[in-house]
Scaffold this active site. Sequence first.
Site, PDB file in Angstrom:
ATOM      1  N   ASP A 163       0.875  -1.175   0.000  1.00 16.67           N
ATOM      2  CA  ASP A 163       0.000   0.000   0.000  1.00 16.67           C
ATOM      3  C   ASP A 163       0.911   1.223   0.000  1.00 16.67           C
ATOM      4  O   ASP A 163       1.583   1.499   1.008  1.00 16.67           O
ATOM      5  CB  ASP A 163      -0.901  -0.017   1.237  1.00 16.67           C
ATOM      6  N   TYR A 180      -8.661  14.957  -6.218  1.00 11.74           N
ATOM      7  CA  TYR A 180      -7.756  14.360  -7.215  1.00 11.74           C
ATOM      8  C   TYR A 180      -6.887  15.444  -7.875  1.00 11.74           C
ATOM      9  O   TYR A 180      -5.657  15.305  -7.972  1.00 11.74           O
ATOM     10  CB  TYR A 180      -8.583  13.620  -8.271  1.00 11.74           C
ATOM     11  N   LYS A 240      -2.806  15.852  -7.794  1.00 14.03           N
ATOM     12  CA  LYS A 240      -1.973  15.798  -9.008  1.00 14.03           C
ATOM     13  C   LYS A 240      -1.170  17.090  -9.181  1.00 14.03           C
ATOM     14  O   LYS A 240      -0.031  17.064  -9.671  1.00 14.03           O
ATOM     15  CB  LYS A 240      -2.859  15.519 -10.227  1.00 14.03           C
ATOM     16  N   ALA A 255      -6.145  18.382  -6.752  1.00 16.75           N
ATOM     17  CA  ALA A 255      -5.188  18.929  -5.777  1.00 16.75           C
ATOM     18  C   ALA A 255      -4.004  17.979  -5.605  1.00 16.75           C
ATOM     19  O   ALA A 255      -2.845  18.405  -5.520  1.00 16.75           O
ATOM     20  CB  ALA A 255      -5.882  19.160  -4.434  1.00 16.75           C
TER      21      ALA A 255
END
Length: 259
Positions: A64, A157, A161, A159
């Site tokens: 993970d 998402y 990236k 933010a």
Amino acid sequence: MLTSIKGRSTIVTGASKGIGKGIAKIFAAQGAKVMVVARGEEAASATVEEIRSEGGTAEQCLCDVSDWDSVQAMVKTTVDTFGGVDILCANAGVFPQTKMIDMDPSEWDYVMSTNLKSTFLCVKACIPEFEKSKSGRVVLTSSITGPVTGYPGWTHYGASKSGQLGFLKTAAMELSRYNTTINAVMPGNIYTEGLQDLGQDYLDTMAASIPLKRLGQVEDIGNAALFFASQEAGYITGQQIIVDGGQILPESIEAMEDI
Ligand code: NAP
């Protein structure tokens, strides 16, 4: 022709599916030894088998990427298996689509830790290996969503990236002392297994909005990552490249009608 990466120990996170699998297969086809990293065993081992059946070298490691202990164990497994880490492709990511009004704060944390904190954890865990070899390559999978474009449901998402690109600049400076480069690929809409269920009409509409009139293939991203990982790209660091078939270029719907 780029100098061969044959024998280079390469970690690809999120390599069991989609873009990561494409990166893993491109690198394996060039002779790299690839550690296929994901949480789910079934898809990871299927990817390893596929690479081996095509003559490549691959092993799997269940990890993970948002968990520090798990990431450290993943790097140790790679070092024990392949003798070091030459290339890290930090690609794993998740993109649940939820508008802010409906978004539980825990979903924000999940996306940020899987996509952004993981980038820091994976790079940090590889530093001792880059320090030992006095060389290294890191390639991040960012996105056009966030740094360049917006899409309802993807505040977290986007933010995450954009955050990867902020991380990249200072990381490039810190990694330079180990003769290690770090760069990012920013994909547009890439055709992955996950899109297959959306139906042909949806896919055709998406393709029509892209100047090159097709969705990207996972290999398009793999090839860009391969360039950043090459010896020839050794003087490029802290940079990003958009691989989107021109998707971000049209100013308006009318602009697309005129080509
Ligand atoms: P995908 O097909 O859903 O594959 C995601 C991969 O990441 C799987 O192998 C998944 O395996 C792994 N993963 C997810 N969470 C993980 C975790 N916590 N730890 C370890 N592995 C994890 O996704 P994709 O479309 O290929 O996207 C890959 C990357 O490209 C992402 O960073 C995404 O943001 C970026 N991207 C994709 C597109 C696109 O059009 N597809 C466009 C722009 C950017 P497990 O679930 O088994 O862990």
